[in-house]
Design a protein around this motif. Structure first.
Motif, PDB file in Angstrom:
ATOM      1  N   ALA A  90       0.819  -1.213   0.000  1.00  0.00           N
ATOM      2  CA  ALA A  90       0.000   0.000   0.000  1.00  0.00           C
ATOM      3  C   ALA A  90       0.855   1.266   0.000  1.00  0.00           C
ATOM      4  CB  ALA A  90      -0.948  -0.001   1.195  1.00  0.00           C
ATOM      5  N   GLY A  91       2.031   1.226  -0.574  1.00  0.00           N
ATOM      6  CA  GLY A  91       2.832   2.425  -0.813  1.00  0.00           C
ATOM      7  C   GLY A  91       3.129   3.233   0.425  1.00  0.00           C
ATOM      8  N   LEU A 108      -6.308  -2.513  -1.652  1.00  0.00           N
ATOM      9  CA  LEU A 108      -7.286  -3.562  -1.378  1.00  0.00           C
ATOM     10  C   LEU A 108      -8.202  -3.797  -2.566  1.00  0.00           C
ATOM     11  CD1 LEU A 108      -8.262  -2.711   2.321  1.00  0.00           C
ATOM     12  CD2 LEU A 108      -6.785  -4.569   1.506  1.00  0.00           C
ATOM     13  N   GLY A 109      -8.460  -2.726  -3.333  1.00  0.00           N
ATOM     14  CA  GLY A 109      -9.358  -2.858  -4.474  1.00  0.00           C
ATOM     15  C   GLY A 109      -8.717  -3.457  -5.708  1.00  0.00           C
ATOM     16  N   VAL A 159      -2.183  -9.311   4.705  1.00  0.00           N
ATOM     17  CA  VAL A 159      -1.453  -8.349   5.539  1.00  0.00           C
ATOM     18  C   VAL A 159      -1.122  -7.137   4.684  1.00  0.00           C
ATOM     19  CG1 VAL A 159       0.545  -7.948   7.024  1.00  0.00           C
ATOM     20  CG2 VAL A 159      -0.402 -10.259   6.832  1.00  0.00           C
ATOM     21  N   VAL A 160      -1.688  -5.993   5.029  1.00  0.00           N
ATOM     22  CA  VAL A 160      -1.389  -4.745   4.308  1.00  0.00           C
ATOM     23  C   VAL A 160      -0.028  -4.250   4.775  1.00  0.00           C
ATOM     24  CG1 VAL A 160      -2.073  -2.346   3.965  1.00  0.00           C
ATOM     25  CG2 VAL A 160      -3.803  -4.156   3.981  1.00  0.00           C
ATOM     26  N   VAL A 161       0.873  -3.991   3.826  1.00  0.00           N
ATOM     27  CA  VAL A 161       2.211  -3.512   4.169  1.00  0.00           C
ATOM     28  C   VAL A 161       2.463  -2.184   3.463  1.00  0.00           C
ATOM     29  CG1 VAL A 161       3.183  -5.766   4.669  1.00  0.00           C
ATOM     30  CG2 VAL A 161       3.213  -4.929   2.333  1.00  0.00           C
ATOM     31  N   ALA A 162       3.204  -1.287   4.114  1.00  0.00           N
ATOM     32  CA  ALA A 162       3.445   0.050   3.564  1.00  0.00           C
ATOM     33  C   ALA A 162       4.706   0.618   4.180  1.00  0.00           C
ATOM     34  CB  ALA A 162       2.253   0.964   3.865  1.00  0.00           C
ATOM     35  N   ARG A 163       5.115   1.772   3.672  1.00  0.00           N
ATOM     36  CA  ARG A 163       6.276   2.446   4.264  1.00  0.00           C
ATOM     37  C   ARG A 163       5.967   2.868   5.699  1.00  0.00           C
ATOM     38  NH1 ARG A 163       5.952   4.436  -1.052  1.00  0.00           N
ATOM     39  NH2 ARG A 163       7.693   3.726  -2.339  1.00  0.00           N
TER      40      ARG A 163
END
Length: 337
Positions: A37-38, A49-50, A62-66
């Motif tokens: 997710a940037g 997610l979309g 698992v949503v991952v991001a900076r």
């Protein structure tokens, strides 16, 4: 994997698989499905997610991001979703494993970004374009015309941005396919905002009989001040762009620099404003040469507002004890990176 191994204390292991990551604990493997997710703002999370590939039936998404913003963490918590970020935060529920490590607040920057006034104007212009999804950096001549700076100042600013990794050449170095893009919008916004929020103000405070700011602006100020010479920022502008239950005092107004310097007494009187050192209801801010184009761009609005990017900087600069809360709310709801 770094976040998992850091949190494990040797109790479990994380390893890559063809489908994502596998968390191994007590002889059992728990597959995880990472979703990138940037920069980690709510708009980034919703888009990820979309558009991501659906997780396998036995895997935990698992949503991952900076760095997951506070709004994104709330969004995911409401949906019972796991997340991890490069800042060290982790919230994971997979089988019998539950790990919760909050994202640490980043340390305050002590070294101010090396911006000149012209470079700040260029950054603000590029960031404003980026809020609508446009990351292509215009030609030097077009940027010079847009912000009112010399081509030399524009070139020096872009060279500095390239060195910071905020912009980069993504085509041929020269010729018809040559182009430069904003490649790190969030980092550019952070750098610009740090510099901008530390700048000194040129401001006059005034008293006025204001029961409701929008009514006063439309009925008293707008007829009294020339179109294109002023615009609203601060808490009143925030209520228009991203409403938040908060007070809107004082009313912050930009006034074009020449008018501020030569006709301030007359324009204050025309709007029934009385200069004061205490109990100010209005702050009149001198618009410098790089702010004046923002005023002209908003002249067709009945009550002109500054751009979201300038408003973000102004909230950090003058938002009081809740400045960061106000600014982050705007960033999540409107700017998106």
């Amino acid at each position: 994997m770094r976040a998992l191994r850091s949190a494990s204390g040797g109790r479990f292991d994380a390893r890559p698989t063809s489908a994502g990551v596998e968390l191994c604990h007590d002889g059992t493997a728990h597959p995880l499905h990472p979703i990138w997710a940037g920069d980690g703002f709510p708009a980034d999370v919703r888009q990820a997610l979309g558009t991501s590939t659906p997780a396998p039936p036995d895997a935990t998404p698992v949503v991952v991001a900076r760095r997951l913003s506070a709004g994104s963490r709330t969004f995911l918590a409401e949906r019972g979703m796991s997340w991890a970020d490069e800042a060290g935060g982790l919230d994971l529920a997979a089988g019998p494993i539950l790990i919760r490590i909050p994202t640490l607040t980043p340390p305050t920057e002590t070294a101010r970004a090396r911006f000149t006034a012209a470079a700040g104007a260029v950054a603000e212009h590029l960031l404003h374009r980026a809020t609508s999804g446009e990351t292509l950096v215009p030609l030097v001549s077009d940027l010079a015309a847009a912000v009112g700076a010399s081509p030399g100042a524009i070139s020096r600013a872009l060279t500095y941005f390239d060195a910071q990794g905020w912009t980069a050449r993504t085509g041929a170095r020269r010729g018809p396919t040559s182009r430069r893009d904003v490649v790190e919008r969030g980092a550019l916004l952070d750098g610009w905002a740090t510099w901008y929020a530390a700048r000194p103000d040129d401001v006059v405070t005034a008293h006025a009989l204001i029961r409701e700011p929008d009514t006063w602006l439309a009925d008293v100020l707008a007829p009294a001040w020339p179109r294109g010479s002023w615009a609203v920022t601060g808490l009143v502008a925030l209520q228009h762009r991203a409403p938040l239950a908060t007070a809107t005092n004082p009313v912050d107004l930009y006034l074009e620099g020449t008018v501020f310097d030569l006709d301030l007494r007359d324009v204050l009187a025309a709007a029934e404003l009385t200069p004061t050192d205490t109990g100010a209801r209005v702050r009149v801010l001198r618009a410098d040469r790089y702010t004046s184009p923002l005023l002209r761009a908003a002249r067709d609005e009945e009550v002109p507002l500054v751009s979201d990017v300038r408003l973000y900087g102004d909230l950090l600069r003058r938002g009081g004890v809740r400045a960061e809360e106000y600014a982050m709310h705007l960033r999540e709801q409107r700017i998106g990176f």
